[in-house]
Design a protein around this motif. Structure first.
Motif, short mmCIF file in Angstrom:
data_model
loop_
_atom_site.label_atom_id
_atom_site.label_comp_id
_atom_site.label_asym_id
_atom_site.label_seq_id
_atom_site.Cartn_x
_atom_site.Cartn_y
_atom_site.Cartn_z
N THR A 55 1.87 9.19 -4.77
CA THR A 55 2.15 8.73 -6.14
C THR A 55 1.59 7.34 -6.40
O THR A 55 1.35 6.96 -7.54
N SER A 56 1.34 6.59 -5.34
CA SER A 56 0.79 5.24 -5.51
C SER A 56 -0.64 5.26 -6.03
O SER A 56 -1.13 4.26 -6.55
N ILE A 57 -1.33 6.39 -5.91
CA ILE A 57 -2.69 6.49 -6.42
C ILE A 57 -2.71 6.27 -7.93
O ILE A 57 -3.53 5.52 -8.45
N ALA A 58 -1.78 6.89 -8.63
CA ALA A 58 -1.70 6.72 -10.08
C ALA A 58 -1.40 5.27 -10.45
O ALA A 58 -1.97 4.74 -11.41
N VAL A 59 -0.54 4.62 -9.69
CA VAL A 59 -0.22 3.21 -9.95
C VAL A 59 -1.45 2.35 -9.73
O VAL A 59 -1.78 1.49 -10.55
N ALA A 60 -2.16 2.59 -8.63
CA ALA A 60 -3.36 1.80 -8.33
C ALA A 60 -4.42 1.98 -9.40
O ALA A 60 -5.04 1.00 -9.84
N LYS A 61 -4.64 3.22 -9.84
CA LYS A 61 -5.65 3.48 -10.87
C LYS A 61 -5.24 2.89 -12.22
O LYS A 61 -6.10 2.49 -13.01
N ASP A 62 -3.95 2.82 -12.48
CA ASP A 62 -3.47 2.19 -13.71
C ASP A 62 -3.75 0.69 -13.68
O ASP A 62 -4.14 0.11 -14.70
N LEU A 63 -3.59 0.07 -12.53
CA LEU A 63 -3.83 -1.36 -12.38
C LEU A 63 -5.31 -1.71 -12.32
O LEU A 63 -5.73 -2.80 -12.72
N ASN A 64 -6.13 -0.78 -11.80
CA ASN A 64 -7.57 -1.02 -11.67
C ASN A 64 -8.30 0.32 -11.83
O ASN A 64 -8.55 1.02 -10.85
N PRO A 65 -8.64 0.68 -13.06
CA PRO A 65 -9.25 1.99 -13.32
C PRO A 65 -10.59 2.22 -12.62
O PRO A 65 -11.02 3.36 -12.47
N ASP A 66 -11.26 1.16 -12.20
CA ASP A 66 -12.57 1.29 -11.56
C ASP A 66 -12.51 1.49 -10.05
O ASP A 66 -13.56 1.58 -9.40
N LEU A 67 -11.32 1.56 -9.50
CA LEU A 67 -11.17 1.74 -8.05
C LEU A 67 -11.79 3.04 -7.56
O LEU A 67 -11.75 4.06 -8.23
N ARG A 68 -12.34 2.97 -6.37
CA ARG A 68 -12.73 4.18 -5.64
C ARG A 68 -11.54 4.51 -4.74
O ARG A 68 -11.12 3.68 -3.93
N VAL A 69 -10.98 5.68 -4.89
CA VAL A 69 -9.79 6.07 -4.13
C VAL A 69 -10.19 6.96 -2.97
O VAL A 69 -10.83 8.00 -3.15
N VAL A 70 -9.81 6.52 -1.75
CA VAL A 70 -10.10 7.27 -0.54
C VAL A 70 -8.78 7.52 0.19
O VAL A 70 -7.98 6.60 0.37
N VAL A 71 -8.56 8.75 0.58
CA VAL A 71 -7.38 9.11 1.37
C VAL A 71 -7.85 9.48 2.77
O VAL A 71 -8.72 10.32 2.93
N TYR A 72 -7.27 8.81 3.76
CA TYR A 72 -7.59 9.05 5.17
C TYR A 72 -6.31 9.47 5.86
O TYR A 72 -5.58 8.64 6.41
N ALA A 73 -5.98 10.75 5.75
CA ALA A 73 -4.71 11.24 6.28
C ALA A 73 -4.77 12.76 6.44
O ALA A 73 -5.58 13.43 5.81
N GLU A 74 -3.88 13.27 7.27
CA GLU A 74 -3.74 14.71 7.44
C GLU A 74 -2.89 15.26 6.30
O GLU A 74 -2.07 14.56 5.74
N GLY A 75 -3.11 16.51 5.99
CA GLY A 75 -2.30 17.15 4.95
C GLY A 75 -3.08 17.31 3.66
O GLY A 75 -4.29 17.12 3.61
N SER A 76 -2.37 17.67 2.61
CA SER A 76 -3.03 17.87 1.32
C SER A 76 -2.34 17.04 0.25
O SER A 76 -1.14 16.79 0.31
N LEU A 77 -3.12 16.67 -0.73
CA LEU A 77 -2.61 15.87 -1.84
C LEU A 77 -2.01 16.78 -2.91
O LEU A 77 -2.51 17.89 -3.14
N PRO A 78 -1.00 16.29 -3.62
CA PRO A 78 -0.53 17.02 -4.80
C PRO A 78 -1.65 17.05 -5.85
O PRO A 78 -2.52 16.17 -5.87
N ASP A 79 -1.64 18.03 -6.72
CA ASP A 79 -2.69 18.18 -7.73
C ASP A 79 -2.90 16.93 -8.56
O ASP A 79 -4.04 16.53 -8.82
N PHE A 80 -1.80 16.30 -9.01
CA PHE A 80 -1.95 15.13 -9.87
C PHE A 80 -2.72 14.01 -9.17
O PHE A 80 -3.48 13.29 -9.80
N ALA A 81 -2.54 13.87 -7.87
CA ALA A 81 -3.21 12.80 -7.12
C ALA A 81 -4.64 13.18 -6.78
O ALA A 81 -5.52 12.32 -6.75
N SER A 82 -4.88 14.44 -6.53
CA SER A 82 -6.24 14.85 -6.15
C SER A 82 -7.23 14.64 -7.30
O SER A 82 -8.41 14.39 -7.06
N ARG A 83 -6.77 14.72 -8.53
CA ARG A 83 -7.65 14.51 -9.68
C ARG A 83 -8.11 13.05 -9.79
O ARG A 83 -9.13 12.78 -10.41
N GLN A 84 -7.37 12.14 -9.19
CA GLN A 84 -7.70 10.71 -9.26
C GLN A 84 -8.33 10.20 -7.96
O GLN A 84 -8.60 9.03 -7.84
#
Length: 103
Positions: A55-84
């Motif tokens: 859920t922090s992805i949405a917060v980060a993108k709200d604070l800085n819309p130009d961010l490149r978001v990279v996830v380095y973890a096992e598992g899968s993202l919820p749909d709302f986060a994967s779009r960002q």
């Protein structure tokens, strides 16, 4: 490049990023105060290492819309986060050094 890392770092990602001359700040919790303190407004990359904080992805993108978001973890993202999210990497497939080189 300035990278904000959120979550634990069991794979040595911070060291690998710094070896590639990236500036890394860490926020243990990806909430608004933690991200702002870590310098999210000036960051080029938001790097998440814990799916439980997706859920922090949405917060980060709200604070800085130009961010490149990279996830380095096992598992899968919820749909709302994967779009960002720009890139999802499983640590079992690529080591920290390879990810740091690509950033």
């Amino acid at each position: 490049m300035k990278v904000v890392l959120v979550g634990s770092d069991p794979n040595g990602l911070r060291d690998a990023l710094e070896a590639e001359e990236h500036t890394v700040t860490v926020a243990d919790v990806g909430n608004r105060p933690g991200l702002e303190e870590a310098g999210i407004h000036e960051a080029g990359v938001y790097l998440l290492t814990e799916m439980s904080q997706a859920t922090s992805i949405a917060v980060a993108k709200d604070l800085n819309p130009d961010l490149r978001v990279v996830v380095y973890a096992e598992g899968s993202l919820p749909d709302f986060a994967s779009r960002q999210t720009d890139l999802v990497v499983d640590p079992d497939l690529l080591d920290a050094e390879a990810v740091a080189e690509e950033l």
